[in-house]
Design an enzyme around this catalytic site. Structure first.
Site, PDB file in Angstrom:
ATOM      1  N   THR A   1       0.838  -1.184   0.000  1.00 17.26           N
ATOM      2  CA  THR A   1       0.000   0.000   0.000  1.00 17.26           C
ATOM      3  C   THR A   1       0.878   1.241   0.000  1.00 17.26           C
ATOM      4  O   THR A   1       2.104   1.140  -0.002  1.00 17.26           O
ATOM      5  CB  THR A   1      -0.922  -0.022   1.237  1.00 17.26           C
ATOM      6  OG1 THR A   1      -1.822   1.056   1.171  1.00 17.26           O
ATOM      7  CG2 THR A   1      -0.126   0.094   2.513  1.00 17.26           C
TER       8      THR A   1
ATOM      9  N   GLY B   1       2.719  -2.086   4.522  1.00 18.83           N
ATOM     10  CA  GLY B   1       3.328  -3.222   5.177  1.00 18.83           C
ATOM     11  C   GLY B   1       2.456  -4.295   5.776  1.00 18.83           C
ATOM     12  O   GLY B   1       2.957  -5.137   6.523  1.00 18.83           O
TER      13      GLY B   1
END
Length: 560
Positions: A374, A456
């Site tokens: 992301t 993450g």
């Protein structure tokens, strides 16, 4: 791996002049920004993992735009320049506040198809079967833009926020080290992703850092979106093209599924921390997990332990373990299952978790690792309004499928569903999947003081714990906090052990002492990409703004 990421910090990024449109991939010269500089301002700031996106947001602020308008421009630009991590075909989340601390959140999670396939063993990780949830990123932008106009007096036109994204999609931009790495990382799968090969591999070859990438189909879609508004993605001419493309590729999503997609406007969750409050998004995100970790750590006087020492790391890891157990047991779509939000953040639960931590001994692990990629972005404007935001296509390159001729890479967030009926995250028609994304905000005296978020997956709450304790408990500036060594508990792309990964520059003595306490240690290189790509902005009481994006990424913060 490490050489590419050293390159990204050393040699990127980018001239912002328009690039001549061609279908070939010539190399470009550029003026690299200084990733080591801490951005400072008293008027406004933006940050993102890509220099061109950060500059697009800064341009909005320079024109008198507000923080919401700036992050929409950043998010749209990243949908072009960071296609491996985010795009129009994904989800998005915002924490929005004015200078007085009036906070709202937008939770843009696309729901499952009304008629999902009858999967057998599991939901596919890639391919059309994984493209089973609608994409809520554009609706999140649309709702935020409407709020900006009505509540903040936003003056920028919707179309103007897409000027730079359209330019970069139509005329091209240099491929980043991050894109090059993740495309190379998935090289063995590219044979199964013809859309990725067609769009992101000109002349059928792997792009090099600095090669120009053009995306004319995506430019066409962005132009339609700019001209017709955000709901065109869900109910207009663009929606018709998207649905036709989804159907052709074998996705179960229909026109009705797309039309029903809406981001949720919700009050934030809150937990007390060091005399202030940390704010996050509600389930099905793991925002509550980050808050639970920090609520546990609030029970310890971290300031008496050396920053970056064995006790600091041990307490963070042990708090993560307890919050992750709660997360895996409870967190899912609260419209389908009962999520005990009040209990999880209650004094009773946080006290019990804190008391269960043995400062001399690690609790046994493993638990399931969740993968995702992301991008984080944030903005503060001249009025003190601010936004903390994340966007995603779930795995790098999402489903690996593009919706027809739209140039829109569709996410694979549906792959996070389970088929076990006992799982709170069990697939059901119209249900929203569990989401790892959780941008946040820290308020002190009722006013925004820190904006934060990271890439993450499972690493998000862990990375945020390290950053927040360093900025709040140890009073480090954003760049220092982002640069310091970080940890990751659990499996990674390159290590299937449920060990505690720690960047090597934490020091040999820290490794020895953590191992002595029972942690199974695995060193990873200093400034490793496995440690996430967070960004942070701090707003001091006197109005001074400082910010940075992770030196491990390709981005930067810029002040107005």
């Amino acid at each position: 791996m490490s050489s590419l990421f050293h390159l990204s910090r050393r040699d990127l990024l980018l001239g912002s002049a328009a690039l001549a449109a061609t279908t070939s991939m010539p190399k470009f010269g550029w003026a690299a920004p200084d990733p080591s500089a801490l951005a400072r301002s008293t008027k406004g700031m933006v940050t993102s993992p890509h220099d061109l996106a950060t500059r697009a947001g800064l341009e909005v602020l320079q024109k008198g735009g507000n923080a919401i308008e700036a992050v929409i421009a950043i998010g749209a630009t990243l949908s072009v320049t960071y296609p491996h991590f985010c795009g129009l075909g994904g989800d998005a989340f915002m924490v929005i506040s004015d200078r007085k601390g009036n906070v709202r959140t937008l939770s843009g999670v696309g729901q499952a198809a009304a008629n999902p396939p009858n999967y057998t063993d599991s939901v596919p990780i890639r391919g059309p079967g994984s493209a089973l949830t609608a994409a809520a990123a554009v609706d999140t932008w649309d709702q935020a833009f409407d709020f900006s106009r009505k509540s903040w007096g936003g003056k920028q036109s919707w179309a103007s926020l897409f000027q730079r994204p359209i330019e970069y999609a139509r005329n091209g931009f240099p491929v980043t080290p991050s894109q090059r790495f993740w495309q190379s990382f998935e090289e063995k799968h590219l044979k199964d992703w013809p859309d990725v090969r067609r769009i992101y591999m000109a002349d059928g070859r792997m792009p090099e850092v600095g090669d120009k990438l053009v995306q004319p189909e995506l430019a066409n879609s962005l132009e339609m979106l700019a001209a017709n508004g955000g709901r065109d993605f869900y109910e207009g001419k663009l929606a018709e093209r998207i649905v036709a493309g989804l159907k052709a590729m074998g996705s179960p999503l229909t026109a009705d599924d797309l039309a029903r997609c809406r981001a949720r406007d919700e009050a934030p969750l809150r937990v007390k921390y060091r005399g202030g409050e940390l704010l996050g998004l509600r389930p099905p995100t793991q925002g509550i997990t980050t808050l639970e970790i920090m609520g546990i750590l609030d029970r310890f006087d971290l300031a008496k332990y050396p920053e970056g020492g064995v006790d600091h790391y041990h307490l963070m890891v042990e708090a993560v373990k307890r919050a992750f157990i709660d997360r895996n047991r409870y967190i899912a779509d609260p419209e389908f299952v009962d999520v005990p939000v009040n209990f999880l953040l209650s004094k009773e639960n946080l006290d019990a978790h804190a008391k269960s931590i043995d400062l001399a001994k690690a609790m046994e692990w493993p638990h399931v690792f969740k993968k995702a990629d992301t991008v984080y972005m944030a903005a503060v404007d001249s009025s003190g309004n601010c936004v903390s935001m994340l966007q995603t296509v779930y795995y790098d390159w999402g489903s690996g499928m593009v919706a027809g001729d739209t140039g829109i890479l569709w996410h694979n967030r549906g792959a996070s569903f389970r088929l076990d009926p006992k799982s709170p995250n069990c697939l059901a028609p119209g249900k929203r999947p569990f989401h790892t994304l959780n941008p946040g905000m820290y308020l002190k005296d009722g006013k925004p003081r820190v904006l934060y978020g990271t890439q993450g997956a499972d690493g998000q709450p862990q990375t945020l714990a390290a950053i927040l304790t360093r900025m709040i408990d140890y009073d480090q500036d954003p760049l220092t906090a982002l640069t310091k060594p970080r940890f990751l508990l659990g499996k990674t792309f390159s290590d299937t052990r449920d060990s505690l990964k720690l960047e090597q520059d934490a020091g040999e003595e820290v490794f020895k002492q953590l191992a002595a306490r029972g942690h199974e240690m695995s060193p990873i290189p200093a400034q490793s990409p496995l440690a996430g790509h967070p960004g942070a902005i701090r707003i001091a009481e006197d109005g001074t703004i400082t910010g940075a994006h992770d030196p491990r990424s390709d981005g930067r913060a810029l002040g107005l």
